[in-house]
Design a protein around this motif. Sequence first.
Motif, PDB file in Angstrom:
ATOM      1  N   LYS A  60       0.840  -1.204   0.000  1.00 54.61           N
ATOM      2  CA  LYS A  60       0.000   0.000   0.000  1.00 54.61           C
ATOM      3  C   LYS A  60       0.871   1.248   0.000  1.00 54.61           C
ATOM      4  CE  LYS A  60      -2.883   2.588   3.242  1.00 54.61           C
ATOM      5  NZ  LYS A  60      -3.599   2.556   4.539  1.00 54.61           N
ATOM      6  N   ARG A  61       1.951   1.222   0.779  1.00 53.58           N
ATOM      7  CA  ARG A  61       2.851   2.381   0.808  1.00 53.58           C
ATOM      8  C   ARG A  61       3.480   2.625  -0.564  1.00 53.58           C
ATOM      9  NH1 ARG A  61       6.253   5.790   3.457  1.00 53.58           N
ATOM     10  NH2 ARG A  61       8.407   5.836   2.721  1.00 53.58           N
ATOM     11  N   ASP A  62       3.892   1.552  -1.230  1.00 57.43           N
ATOM     12  CA  ASP A  62       4.468   1.701  -2.564  1.00 57.43           C
ATOM     13  C   ASP A  62       3.463   2.346  -3.517  1.00 57.43           C
ATOM     14  OD1 ASP A  62       6.880   0.511  -1.806  1.00 57.43           O
ATOM     15  OD2 ASP A  62       6.141  -1.513  -2.298  1.00 57.43           O
ATOM     16  N   LEU A  63       2.218   1.915  -3.419  1.00 61.51           N
ATOM     17  CA  LEU A  63       1.173   2.493  -4.258  1.00 61.51           C
ATOM     18  C   LEU A  63       0.967   3.963  -3.914  1.00 61.51           C
ATOM     19  CD1 LEU A  63      -1.112   2.489  -6.291  1.00 61.51           C
ATOM     20  CD2 LEU A  63      -2.569   1.347  -4.589  1.00 61.51           C
ATOM     21  N   TYR A  64       0.970   4.277  -2.628  1.00 64.81           N
ATOM     22  CA  TYR A  64       0.782   5.670  -2.222  1.00 64.81           C
ATOM     23  C   TYR A  64       1.917   6.543  -2.740  1.00 64.81           C
ATOM     24  CZ  TYR A  64       0.017   9.829   0.553  1.00 64.81           C
ATOM     25  OH  TYR A  64      -0.196  11.124   0.932  1.00 64.81           O
ATOM     26  N   LEU A  65       3.140   6.045  -2.681  1.00 70.08           N
ATOM     27  CA  LEU A  65       4.277   6.812  -3.206  1.00 70.08           C
ATOM     28  C   LEU A  65       4.111   7.064  -4.701  1.00 70.08           C
ATOM     29  CD1 LEU A  65       7.289   5.148  -1.341  1.00 70.08           C
ATOM     30  CD2 LEU A  65       6.231   7.373  -0.858  1.00 70.08           C
ATOM     31  N   GLU A  66       3.538   6.098  -5.415  1.00 71.49           N
ATOM     32  CA  GLU A  66       3.282   6.293  -6.839  1.00 71.49           C
ATOM     33  C   GLU A  66       2.196   7.346  -7.049  1.00 71.49           C
ATOM     34  OE1 GLU A  66       4.201   5.959 -10.699  1.00 71.49           O
ATOM     35  OE2 GLU A  66       5.240   4.984  -9.026  1.00 71.49           O
ATOM     36  N   VAL A  67       1.204   7.381  -6.153  1.00 74.57           N
ATOM     37  CA  VAL A  67       0.172   8.419  -6.212  1.00 74.57           C
ATOM     38  C   VAL A  67       0.806   9.794  -6.028  1.00 74.57           C
ATOM     39  CG1 VAL A  67      -1.800   9.410  -4.961  1.00 74.57           C
ATOM     40  CG2 VAL A  67      -1.762   6.974  -5.514  1.00 74.57           C
ATOM     41  N   VAL A  68       1.688   9.920  -5.036  1.00 78.10           N
ATOM     42  CA  VAL A  68       2.372  11.190  -4.800  1.00 78.10           C
ATOM     43  C   VAL A  68       3.177  11.590  -6.036  1.00 78.10           C
ATOM     44  CG1 VAL A  68       4.171  12.335  -3.450  1.00 78.10           C
ATOM     45  CG2 VAL A  68       2.471  10.898  -2.301  1.00 78.10           C
ATOM     46  N   ARG A  69       3.904  10.631  -6.602  1.00 77.01           N
ATOM     47  CA  ARG A  69       4.714  10.924  -7.793  1.00 77.01           C
ATOM     48  C   ARG A  69       3.829  11.434  -8.928  1.00 77.01           C
ATOM     49  NH1 ARG A  69       7.114   6.630  -7.757  1.00 77.01           N
ATOM     50  NH2 ARG A  69       9.138   7.258  -6.927  1.00 77.01           N
ATOM     51  N   ARG A  70       2.694  10.798  -9.132  1.00 71.99           N
ATOM     52  CA  ARG A  70       1.780  11.227 -10.199  1.00 71.99           C
ATOM     53  C   ARG A  70       1.261  12.649  -9.945  1.00 71.99           C
ATOM     54  NH1 ARG A  70      -1.758   8.869 -13.915  1.00 71.99           N
ATOM     55  NH2 ARG A  70      -0.016   7.425 -14.241  1.00 71.99           N
ATOM     56  N   MET A  71       0.981  12.967  -8.687  1.00 69.80           N
ATOM     57  CA  MET A  71       0.423  14.267  -8.359  1.00 69.80           C
ATOM     58  C   MET A  71       1.410  15.412  -8.558  1.00 69.80           C
ATOM     59  SD  MET A  71      -2.810  14.172  -7.446  1.00 69.80           S
ATOM     60  CE  MET A  71      -2.857  13.183  -8.946  1.00 69.80           C
ATOM     61  N   VAL A  72       2.697  15.156  -8.340  1.00 68.01           N
ATOM     62  CA  VAL A  72       3.668  16.263  -8.333  1.00 68.01           C
ATOM     63  C   VAL A  72       4.550  16.308  -9.576  1.00 68.01           C
ATOM     64  CG1 VAL A  72       3.717  16.318  -5.816  1.00 68.01           C
ATOM     65  CG2 VAL A  72       5.418  14.941  -7.041  1.00 68.01           C
ATOM     66  N   THR A  73       4.466  15.314 -10.445  1.00 69.89           N
ATOM     67  CA  THR A  73       5.356  15.259 -11.604  1.00 69.89           C
ATOM     68  C   THR A  73       4.633  15.735 -12.859  1.00 69.89           C
ATOM     69  OG1 THR A  73       6.555  13.394 -10.635  1.00 69.89           O
ATOM     70  CG2 THR A  73       6.837  13.781 -13.006  1.00 69.89           C
ATOM     71  N   ILE A  74       5.276  16.645 -13.582  1.00 68.03           N
ATOM     72  CA  ILE A  74       4.727  17.095 -14.856  1.00 68.03           C
ATOM     73  C   ILE A  74       5.083  16.073 -15.926  1.00 68.03           C
ATOM     74  CG2 ILE A  74       4.755  18.899 -16.620  1.00 68.03           C
ATOM     75  CD1 ILE A  74       5.587  20.874 -14.481  1.00 68.03           C
ATOM     76  N   PRO A  75       4.107  15.480 -16.606  1.00 71.78           N
ATOM     77  CA  PRO A  75       4.412  14.475 -17.628  1.00 71.78           C
ATOM     78  C   PRO A  75       5.264  15.059 -18.755  1.00 71.78           C
ATOM     79  CG  PRO A  75       2.057  14.533 -17.132  1.00 71.78           C
ATOM     80  CD  PRO A  75       2.660  15.722 -16.468  1.00 71.78           C
ATOM     81  N   SER A  76       6.122  14.246 -19.333  1.00 71.70           N
ATOM     82  CA  SER A  76       6.972  14.711 -20.430  1.00 71.70           C
ATOM     83  C   SER A  76       6.146  15.121 -21.642  1.00 71.70           C
ATOM     84  CB  SER A  76       7.965  13.613 -20.824  1.00 71.70           C
ATOM     85  OG  SER A  76       7.283  12.437 -21.219  1.00 71.70           O
TER      86      SER A  76
END
Length: 204
Positions: A60-76
């Motif tokens: 679950k933590r790994d998934l949450y970290l991926e959620v955070v990454r998606r929220m703060v990263t501008i897609p290329s």
Amino acid sequence: MSSASEPRWRRLEPDARREQILVCAIRLFSERPYPAVSTTDIAQEAGVARGLINHYFGTKRDLYLEVVRRMVTIPSSAPQALPPGSLEERIEASVNWFLDRVLRHSKTWLVAVGGVGHDPDIERILAEADENAADRVLEFVGLTDVNEHREQLRAMVRAYAAMVKAAGREWVMGNHLSRDQVHLLLSQTLLTLVRDTFPKVRAR
């Protein structure tokens, strides 16, 4: 039958299934605090077996970290998605794109940019996102080919990004700034950086 009306349990390619799970996780974490969301909840929301959560993301933590990454990263792909136009029009469009993105998942975005108790993994994701944002913003404004003083320009963009986050929080939390006011602040500041500040730095 349209894709919107198809059942969530239909067979999907791995990338599409992973994206479906991630989208459902983003939605649930925007509605409830982290401890109140279980992998069972996410699996039910996505219409998949809980084992697929572990298969694609781990814990679950790994998934949450991926959620955070998606929220703060501008897609290329974001710069290419902007309509062509003048510098002012591209800046207006890029700020609108950012504000729309924040509005869609405001609660999750707030948690993501605020960090979670000095969590080193989240701090690393935020630092990586800031580096990514520096390159994306230079691409937004047509400065991808600049080599001289490039790191100074990227540092200024990172400083601008800190203001972007602060302004976003002021808006989302309903403190003192409206969306229109945040849009004006961010677009005019970026325009000033590109037209006035960057040329002075490059000239020295």
